[in-house]
Enzyme design. Structure first.
Site, PDB file in Angstrom:
ATOM      1  N   THR A 123       0.825  -1.205   0.000  1.00 43.32           N
ATOM      2  CA  THR A 123       0.000   0.000   0.000  1.00 43.32           C
ATOM      3  C   THR A 123       0.858   1.253   0.000  1.00 43.32           C
ATOM      4  O   THR A 123       1.969   1.252   0.556  1.00 43.32           O
ATOM      5  CB  THR A 123      -0.891   0.008   1.259  1.00 43.32           C
ATOM      6  OG1 THR A 123      -1.500   1.299   1.373  1.00 43.32           O
ATOM      7  CG2 THR A 123      -0.104  -0.254   2.525  1.00 43.32           C
ATOM      8  N   TYR A 147      -1.808   0.532  10.003  1.00 40.92           N
ATOM      9  CA  TYR A 147      -2.082  -0.171   8.748  1.00 40.92           C
ATOM     10  C   TYR A 147      -0.836  -0.152   7.847  1.00 40.92           C
ATOM     11  O   TYR A 147      -0.369  -1.208   7.388  1.00 40.92           O
ATOM     12  CB  TYR A 147      -3.274   0.483   8.038  1.00 40.92           C
ATOM     13  CG  TYR A 147      -3.463   0.000   6.632  1.00 40.92           C
ATOM     14  CD1 TYR A 147      -3.821  -1.315   6.373  1.00 40.92           C
ATOM     15  CD2 TYR A 147      -3.255   0.849   5.550  1.00 40.92           C
ATOM     16  CE1 TYR A 147      -3.981  -1.771   5.077  1.00 40.92           C
ATOM     17  CE2 TYR A 147      -3.415   0.404   4.257  1.00 40.92           C
ATOM     18  CZ  TYR A 147      -3.776  -0.907   4.023  1.00 40.92           C
ATOM     19  OH  TYR A 147      -3.918  -1.360   2.743  1.00 40.92           O
TER      20      TYR A 147
HETATM   21  N1  UFG Z   1     -12.645  10.794   3.244  1.00 37.36           N
HETATM   22  C1  UFG Z   1     -13.628  11.712   3.565  1.00 37.36           C
HETATM   23  N2  UFG Z   1     -14.855  11.229   3.895  1.00 37.36           N
HETATM   24  C2  UFG Z   1     -15.164   9.901   3.925  1.00 37.36           C
HETATM   25  C3  UFG Z   1     -14.150   8.982   3.603  1.00 37.36           C
HETATM   26  C4  UFG Z   1     -12.904   9.464   3.268  1.00 37.36           C
HETATM   27  O1  UFG Z   1     -13.394  12.919   3.554  1.00 37.36           O
HETATM   28  O2  UFG Z   1     -16.312   9.552   4.255  1.00 37.36           O
HETATM   29  C5  UFG Z   1     -11.313  11.292   2.864  1.00 37.36           C
HETATM   30  C6  UFG Z   1     -10.198  10.766   3.738  1.00 37.36           C
HETATM   31  O3  UFG Z   1     -10.048  11.540   4.888  1.00 37.36           O
HETATM   32  C7  UFG Z   1      -9.027  10.843   2.775  1.00 37.36           C
HETATM   33  C8  UFG Z   1      -9.650  10.573   1.409  1.00 37.36           C
HETATM   34  O4  UFG Z   1     -11.034  10.828   1.566  1.00 37.36           O
HETATM   35  O5  UFG Z   1      -8.508  12.130   2.771  1.00 37.36           O
HETATM   36  C9  UFG Z   1      -9.490   9.137   0.963  1.00 37.36           C
HETATM   37  O6  UFG Z   1      -9.880   8.289   2.025  1.00 37.36           O
HETATM   38  P1  UFG Z   1     -10.184   6.739   1.826  1.00 37.36           P
HETATM   39  O7  UFG Z   1     -10.693   6.234   3.140  1.00 37.36           O
HETATM   40  O8  UFG Z   1     -11.027   6.565   0.635  1.00 37.36           O
HETATM   41  O9  UFG Z   1      -8.788   6.108   1.481  1.00 37.36           O
HETATM   42  P2  UFG Z   1      -7.368   6.273   2.246  1.00 37.36           P
HETATM   43  O10 UFG Z   1      -6.582   7.308   1.491  1.00 37.36           O
HETATM   44  O11 UFG Z   1      -7.527   6.469   3.683  1.00 37.36           O
HETATM   45  O12 UFG Z   1      -6.743   4.843   2.099  1.00 37.36           O
HETATM   46  C10 UFG Z   1      -6.641   4.196   0.877  1.00 37.36           C
HETATM   47  C11 UFG Z   1      -6.538   2.717   1.107  1.00 37.36           C
HETATM   48  C12 UFG Z   1      -5.233   2.406   1.724  1.00 37.36           C
HETATM   49  C13 UFG Z   1      -4.108   3.012   0.958  1.00 37.36           C
HETATM   50  C14 UFG Z   1      -4.310   4.459   0.738  1.00 37.36           C
HETATM   51  C15 UFG Z   1      -3.188   4.949  -0.106  1.00 37.36           C
HETATM   52  O13 UFG Z   1      -7.590   2.264   1.921  1.00 37.36           O
HETATM   53  O14 UFG Z   1      -5.082   1.022   1.711  1.00 37.36           O
HETATM   54  O15 UFG Z   1      -5.553   4.651   0.137  1.00 37.36           O
HETATM   55  O16 UFG Z   1      -3.387   6.175  -0.671  1.00 37.36           O
HETATM   56  F1  UFG Z   1      -2.967   2.870   1.626  1.00 37.36           F
END
Ligand code: UFG
Length: 335
Positions: A123, A147
């Site tokens: 990741t 994670y």
């Molecule tokens: N976000 C919101 N509202 C929500 C959900 C997410 O504002 O309801 C924001 C988060 O704070 C973040 C962005 O949208 O800024 C993306 O969040 P995600 O939860 O969609 O994904 P993440 O970036 O946290 O994580 C994902 C994968 C990981 C990976 C990562 C790498 O789940 O496995 O991308 O970029 F490591």
């Protein structure tokens, strides 16, 4: 178990999950024999559209060894893991057990059975809050949440194992933000409690959630919200097939970023979700979510150069449209 040649056999852990199921389908379409090993804790039996299923846990080393001994795969693709950044901050030991300890079990089973190749779902979270963008594979690994740390440890296990044993080689694929669904709408994300931005946005448009929260608007980015490199799941599946081909040529172990090399802010994604769905769903701006880096964008020259990866869905609108088609299908199915 089936009887075709060993070179075409692949074991996929977590093949009933979102990304794993797309890869199982792509493997089947490319003529591989697939065995999914999955405990169905978050995956769905119905999502396995090719090959056979062994319902099992990665903690069950005896079953792992038995499965590998009988199926004799040329390679194992290891998807099964816990995947939520936010949850990992609250429950770190779950992540170290499910992601690091269980990977160790799997690697020990690979050694016992003489299985010599592995493709590992890593990741972008291993990079943490990188000082320079885009991040290349040589960017220092400094995860800022359990994670990312749990996946970084597994990468280290793989590297040490490959250094110690010439008969073991691996590819670790560092996924950026995987999204979208099978363009033919056969598969997509189907979790009980989805946390990812695109799925939350689309389910909000459908009225499953009353509003979408935007986590943080004070990041040092152009519009104050986090920037991510969203990659279509079908392109990611293709990267796994490319990695398999790469290992089958005898190439050395390697790590590749999987992203498109450009990012979108949370606000960009929300705007595109409204455009694609045609629904002006409610959005509220709230505080930051713990463990979120401000910006993650892949440097992706290496995967193009060394794996010959050619993405077909590098378009945020296509990502959202395929995910939207899938969400509507889930509703029609009553799911
Ligand atoms: N976000 C919101 N509202 C929500 C959900 C997410 O504002 O309801 C924001 C988060 O704070 C973040 C962005 O949208 O800024 C993306 O969040 P995600 O939860 O969609 O994904 P993440 O970036 O946290 O994580 C994902 C994968 C990981 C990976 C990562 C790498 O789940 O496995 O991308 O970029 F490591």
């Amino acid at each position: 178990m089936n009887s075709s040649s060993q070179a075409t056999r692949i074991v996929v852990t977590g093949g009933a999950g979102y990304i794993g199921s797309h890869v199982v389908l792509a493997l089947g379409e490319a003529g591989y024999d697939v065995l999914t090993y999955d405990n169905l804790s978050t995956g769905n039996r119905d999502a396995i559209l090719s090959g056979e299923l062994v319902v099992g846990d990665l903690a069950d080393k005896d079953l792992l060894v038995k499965t590998l001994t009988e199926f004799k795969p040329a390679a194992v693709m290891h998807f099964a893991a816990s995947i939520e950044v936010g949850e990992s901050v609250v429950d770190p030991l779950k992540y170290y057990r499910n992601n690091s300890v269980n990977a160790l079990n799997l690697l020990e089973a690979l050694r016992v059975t003489g299985t010599g190749q592995m493709i590992f779902s890593s990741t972008a979270a291993v990079y943490g809050n990188p000082a320079q963008l885009p991040v290349t594979e040589n960017t220092p690994l400094q995860p800022i949440n359990p994670y990312g740390a749990s996946k970084m440890m597994t990468e280290r296990f793989l590297d040490d194992l490959a250094q110690a044993n010439a008969d073991f080689r691996y590819v670790a694929l560092r996924y950026f933000n995987v999204a979208g669904a099978d363009p033919e709408t056969r598969l997509g994300q189907d979790y009980a409690n989805p946390t990812h931005l695109i799925t939350r946005a689309l389910k909000t448009a459908l009225g499953v959630f009353s509003r979408l929260q935007v986590f943080g608007t004070d990041y040092p980015t152009q519009d104050g919200t986090c920037i991510r490199d969203y990659i279509h799941v079908a392109d990611l599946a293709q990267a796994h097939l490319d990695a398999l081909r790469y290992l089958s040529t005898g190439a050395q172990s390697a790590v590749f970023n999987c992203g498109y090399g450009h990012g979108f802010s949370v606000r960009d994604v929300v705007a595109m979700a409204k455009e694609v769905t045609g629904i002006d769903f409610p959005v509220v701006e709230t505080g930051r979510r713990e463990g979120d880096p401000a910006e993650l964008v892949a440097g992706c020259e290496k995967i193009h150069r060394e794996l010959g990866w050619q993405p077909r869905f590098d378009d945020l609108k296509v990502i959202l449209r395929t995910a939207w088609d899938w969400e509507k299908k889930l509703v029609a199915r009553g799911g």
